[in-house]
Design a protein around this motif. Structure first.
Motif, short mmCIF file in Angstrom:
data_model
loop_
_atom_site.label_atom_id
_atom_site.label_comp_id
_atom_site.label_asym_id
_atom_site.label_seq_id
_atom_site.Cartn_x
_atom_site.Cartn_y
_atom_site.Cartn_z
N UNK A 56 0.83 -1.20 0.00
CA UNK A 56 0.00 0.00 0.00
C UNK A 56 0.86 1.26 0.00
N UNK A 57 0.37 2.30 -0.65
CA UNK A 57 1.06 3.59 -0.67
C UNK A 57 0.49 4.53 0.38
N UNK A 58 -0.37 4.00 1.25
CA UNK A 58 -0.98 4.80 2.30
C UNK A 58 0.04 5.02 3.43
N UNK A 59 0.41 6.28 3.65
CA UNK A 59 1.41 6.60 4.66
C UNK A 59 0.94 6.32 6.08
N UNK A 60 -0.39 6.23 6.26
CA UNK A 60 -0.92 6.00 7.61
C UNK A 60 -0.80 4.55 8.04
N UNK A 61 -0.51 3.67 7.08
CA UNK A 61 -0.37 2.25 7.42
C UNK A 61 1.05 1.96 7.86
#
Length: 211
Positions: free
Chosen positions: A4-9
């Motif tokens: 994932x490219x989601x920084x919150x993960x």
């Protein structure tokens, strides 16, 4: 371990290692393909077209000269063409080398440009995973920039490997890879699961209160 490219993960150590190797393989393949296409496929195709045009020009000139020399006598054009082609071989060989050299030089900037794009995209994706790893480790502050710098150095080196190998400079530039690795690797030794330390501190309060 997700891509994932989601920084919150958050991202653990193993996840960063896996993502780094996968991204490295993908962008190395892109760089190799792009460099080969721009330094071999396109230049050779361009050179062949120019060589064919040069051959036609030389043969036509020789045949026209032979026809003029015939002065109205019986002229065998087919034989003249064959003779012109044979006579033009040395000159064609000389021109072919020059044409190929110019074609390679002409496409070289585009090959480098594609490698730069590969390095930029690789750096961007890898930087996202570095930040996710830093978030998972609870790392904050400007000093995290060094981890990103290490990632960008690794990405740039990997993306330019085809050019370095073609120029015989791989060994000379290899210390750059290890320098980036030295700055990048410490992130793998940071803790895990510290991203949620400030969450849920209010849980358990006000339970059991009745009025």
């Amino acid at each position: 371990m997700s891509f994932s490219l989601d920084l919150t993960k958050p991202l653990g150590r193993l996840g960063l290692v896996i993502n780094t190797f996968v991204l490295g393989a993908v962008f190395y393949g892109i760089s190799v393909g792009a460099y080969y296409y721009m330094s071999h496929t396109l230049p050779e195709s361009d050179a062949h077209a120019k060589e064919a045009a040069a051959k036609v020009a030389l043969v036509d000139k020789a045949v026209a000269k032979a026809k003029t020399a015939a002065k109205g006598k019986a002229f065998d054009e087919k034989a003249a063409v064959a003779a012109a082609e044979a006579a033009a071989e040395p000159e064609l060989k000389k021109q072919a080398e020059e044409i190929h050299h110019r074609a390679v030089e002409g496409w070289a900037p585009f090959a480098v440009f594609l490698l730069i794009l590969s390095a930029i995209f690789f750096s961007g994706f890898l930087s996202i995973y570095v930040q996710r790893r830093a978030n998972d480790a609870g790392l904050k502050g400007l000093w995290i920039f060094q981890n990103h710098l290490g990632a960008w150095t690794l990405a740039g080196f990997v993306a330019f490997i085809p050019l370095l190998q073609a120029k015989g400079l791989f060994g000379a530039w290899s210390p750059i890879f290890f320098m980036g690795l030295m700055v990048f690797v410490p992130l793998l030794f940071a803790g895990e699961g510290h991203h949620d330390h400030d969450h849920d501190h209010g849980d358990g309060h006000d339970h059991g209160h009745t009025h």
